[in-house]
Design an enzyme around this catalytic site. Structure first.
Site, PDB file in Angstrom:
ATOM      1  N   SER A 209       1.161  39.785  48.391  1.00 28.55           N
ATOM      2  CA  SER A 209       0.256  38.824  49.040  1.00 28.55           C
ATOM      3  C   SER A 209      -0.856  39.620  49.697  1.00 28.55           C
ATOM      4  O   SER A 209      -0.708  40.825  49.945  1.00 28.55           O
ATOM      5  CB  SER A 209       1.043  38.057  50.112  1.00 28.55           C
ATOM      6  OG  SER A 209       0.185  37.349  50.973  1.00 28.55           O
TER       7      SER A 209
ATOM      8  N   TYR B   3       7.281  37.632  56.969  1.00 21.84           N
ATOM      9  CA  TYR B   3       6.575  37.544  55.686  1.00 21.84           C
ATOM     10  C   TYR B   3       5.688  38.778  55.486  1.00 21.84           C
ATOM     11  O   TYR B   3       5.695  39.407  54.413  1.00 21.84           O
ATOM     12  CB  TYR B   3       5.731  36.264  55.674  1.00 21.84           C
ATOM     13  CG  TYR B   3       5.099  35.916  54.350  1.00 21.84           C
ATOM     14  CD1 TYR B   3       5.809  35.232  53.366  1.00 21.84           C
ATOM     15  CD2 TYR B   3       3.768  36.250  54.079  1.00 21.84           C
ATOM     16  CE1 TYR B   3       5.221  34.887  52.158  1.00 21.84           C
ATOM     17  CE2 TYR B   3       3.170  35.907  52.872  1.00 21.84           C
ATOM     18  CZ  TYR B   3       3.903  35.227  51.915  1.00 21.84           C
ATOM     19  OH  TYR B   3       3.306  34.895  50.720  1.00 21.84           O
TER      20      TYR B   3
END
Ligand code: NAD
Length: 257
Positions: A138, A151
């Site tokens: 990401s 995350y």
């Protein structure tokens, strides 16, 4: 003979779009995901493209289930040429309020599952002297945002794992790359909207404009096609045969800041 792509979390969002792109190239697809209608989704794609397939609801939090998924795939198709570690979840909260079980789940699904699955598939890739591993990181694998501690940690971690795999795989015909998308409009993003509305006291439209797209230089979501076609380029093209160990931003300019 058709190549086989194993894609975790492929009954929704990025994984499903990628599965369709590989199916269109004639790959067998090993589908995985926790969607209730996952088996029907997988069967539908297989029928549309006339490919061989397997569906497994293996839970990426369970190492035994991950190893069983790898074995099932290898038993059925004989080899896995492309492994896409994509399954992921998100949870948004300040560190002092971050539930410990959410931290553990995010690290397990978004990071540790890729280790277990890669470990299980690697001997077969080495024996075949060919493998393409794509890890879905990401923009949050390259930079941070507040309230996303687990995350961001997992997505940074998987880039490190990708680099080690690239070094170990090089002499065996195996490449490993990570892609780092900005915001893509999928269920994982939709589910964050209520929390972000609460955290920032904003409307849905304001969250999209001022939170999600604020840092994109191009004020749009990244399309599923951009992601799927890039993965196809890295995993299926001769031109990408020596591209390995990279973390490629697909983020509309977010990390150019
Ligand atoms: P999504 O919610 O549409 O898909 C996630 C998939 O993972 C689903 O199929 C789900 O069933 C599966 N999954 C979740 N937990 C699982 C578990 N325990 N075991 C097995 N499968 C499980 O979301 P998406 O946007 O398609 O996300 C795919 C990947 O892309 C994730 O790793 C995510 O972090 C990453 N990503 C997404 C964005 C975005 O903006 N959507 C941006 C950057 C990176």
């Amino acid at each position: 003979m058709a190549k086989t792509a194993l894609i975790t979390g492929s009954t929704s969002g990025i994984g499903l779009a990628t599965a369709k792109a590989f199916a269109a190239k004639g790959y067998n697809i090993v589908f995985n995901g926790l969607e209730e209608n996952g088996a029907e989704i997988a069967a539908g794609v297989a029928q549309e493209f006339g490919i061989g397939y397997l569906f497994s609801p293996a839970n990426m939090m369970q190492p035994e289930a991950i190893r069983a998924l790898a074995k099932e795939a290898l038993d059925k198709f004989g080899s896995v040429e492309v492994l896409i570690n994509n399954a992921g979840i998100q949870f948004v909260a300040p560190i002092e309020d971050f539930p410990e079980d959410k931290w553990d789940a995010i690290i397990a699904i978004n990071l540790t599952a890729a280790f277990h699955l890669t470990k299980a598939i690697l001997p077969s890739m080495k024996a075949n002297k060919f493998g393409r591993v794509i890890n879905i990181s990401s923009a949050h694998g390259l930079i941070a945002s507040p309230f996303k501690s687990a995350y961001v940690a997992a997505k940074h971690g998987i880039i490190g794992f990708t680099k080690v795999l690239a070094l170990e795989g090089g002499e065996h015909g195996i490449t490993a790359n990570a892609i780092c998308p900005g915001y893509v409009h999928t269920p994982i993003v939709d589910k964050q909207i209520p929390d972000q509305m609460k955290a920032h006291n904003m409307t849905r439209e304001e969250v999209i404009e001022k939170v999600f797209l604020a840092e994109h230089a191009i004020k749009d979501f990244i399309s599923l096609d951009t992601i799927a076609q890039t993965i196809l380029y890295l995993a299926d093209s001769e031109a990408a045969a020596t591209i390995t160990g990279i973390a490629m931003p697909l983020d509309a300019g977010w990390t150019a800041h």
